[in-house]
Design an enzyme around this catalytic site. Structure first.
Site, PDB file in Angstrom:
ATOM      1  N   THR A 159      94.255  79.543  -8.552  1.00 26.84           N
ATOM      2  CA  THR A 159      93.226  80.236  -9.326  1.00 26.84           C
ATOM      3  C   THR A 159      91.894  79.547  -9.064  1.00 26.84           C
ATOM      4  O   THR A 159      91.868  78.363  -8.744  1.00 26.84           O
ATOM      5  CB  THR A 159      93.540  80.211 -10.845  1.00 26.84           C
ATOM      6  OG1 THR A 159      92.383  80.634 -11.579  1.00 26.84           O
ATOM      7  CG2 THR A 159      93.912  78.819 -11.340  1.00 26.84           C
TER       8      THR A 159
ATOM      9  N   THR B 212      92.304  84.366 -13.799  1.00 28.18           N
ATOM     10  CA  THR B 212      93.446  84.835 -12.998  1.00 28.18           C
ATOM     11  C   THR B 212      94.726  84.273 -13.616  1.00 28.18           C
ATOM     12  O   THR B 212      94.686  83.199 -14.205  1.00 28.18           O
ATOM     13  CB  THR B 212      93.314  84.272 -11.559  1.00 28.18           C
ATOM     14  OG1 THR B 212      92.159  84.825 -10.962  1.00 28.18           O
ATOM     15  CG2 THR B 212      94.520  84.574 -10.702  1.00 28.18           C
TER      16      THR B 212
END
Length: 316
Positions: free
Chosen positions: A217, A166
């Protein structure tokens, strides 16, 4: 106020052969965002630019390079938030666009809503003139290989989730405004329509001028359970530094729900942190015209921005 930007390219396990690409990608994103801040640009402009740079980089699980769902398609989530007035825009399960973060910003600025999903987000993208691209264009060979491997009867998709990727950015601009942005392709072989933490305000990111900004993340479901981004800002409101707040929140997520992840944080004074409970997280920061970057715990390289820009032009 001296501007600061911090970016991450995802927490998890970064395979050796991908390290250089990930490192170069976060450095490039941080330098691009910082260039806008130095010209007097807003924190919102800077985080969008940094995240767009990583969405366009196939090393990361966002935009081009996103992982595939169970049907072998890309479905992406993104969020952006402005700490000045707590405005936010997000999209989830979007397909066939190159930069979901651009669409999230349009949701924030052109609608009265905060989150549009799937078909509705698609219609809105068309109305806003966002070019549609074939879904195939977003799929890399690596994502397809991983998808196929996960379909094998004896595969363990959990193993592959450790390499998440991410992307996110947080910034404070010269006027003292903060912002965050996060974008992802989600989990490999996820159910169709699965939405993780990224698009959820307070989980995938949060920004408030009164305390700071953070982007997260890691394992999305764990992040949502503890509302990780908002939890970190809460700790800073209680007087913790960005680093202590990040470590405290990550430790809570690990002990309470067994989840691992990473975060980037900037507070209203311009102090920053990049912390993670996973093996690795690619990150980069620019503050006081110095670039800081790393991947492993305890790893931190520093070089002047001018020198970094020269290396960037010559190929990192």
């Amino acid at each position: 106020m001296k501007p600061v930007i911090v970016v991450h390219g995802g927490a998890g396990r970064i395979f050796k052969e991908r390290e250089e690409g990930c490192r170069a990608g976060v450095v490039r994103a941080a330098l691009r965002g910082y260039a806008l801040l130095k010209q007097g640009g807003s924190a919102v402009d800077a985080v969008e630019e940094a995240v767009r740079s990583m969405e366009d980089d196939p090393h990361f699980n966002a935009g081009c390079g996103s992982v595939l769902n169970e049907k072998g398609e890309v479905e992406m989530d993104a969020i952006i938030m402005d700490g000045k007035n707590l405005d936010s825009g997000a999209v989830s399960a979007v397909k066939c666009i190159a930069n979901p973060i651009r669409l999230a910003r349009l949701v924030m600025e052109k609608t009265k809503h905060m989150l549009l999903t799937d078909h509705g987000a698609h219609l809105f993208a068309q109305a806003m003139g966002i070019p549609e691209i074939p879904g195939e264009k977003l799929i890399t060979e690596r994502s397809r290989e991983r998808w196929k491997k996960n379909l094998e009867p004896d595969s363990n998709p959990e193993e592959f989730q450790k390499d998440l990727g991410t992307v996110g950015a947080v910034a404070i601009d010269s006027e003292g405004n903060v912002a965050c942005a996060t974008s992802t392709g989600g989990l490999s072989n996820k159910m169709i329509g699965r939405v993780g933490d990224t698009a959820c305000i307070g989980s995938g990111g949060y920004a408030d001028n009164h305390s700071g900004a953070t982007s997260t993340t890691g394992h999305g479901e764990s992040i949502m359970k503890v509302v990780l981004a908002r939890l970190i800002l809460y700790h800073m409101e209680q007087g913790m530094s960005p680093e202590v707040a990040a470590d405290t929140a990550l430790d809570y997520m690990k002990t309470r729900v067994g989840g691992l992840g990473g975060v980037i944080v900037v507070n209203k004074a311009g102090e920053w942190a990049a912390r993670f409970s996973t093996k690795q997280m690619s990150w980069a920061t620019v503050k006081d015209d110095n670039l800081h970057y790393g991947i492993y715990a305890g790893e931190k390289h520093v070089k002047p921005v001018d020198e970094a820009l020269v290396s960037e032009r010559e190929g990192f």
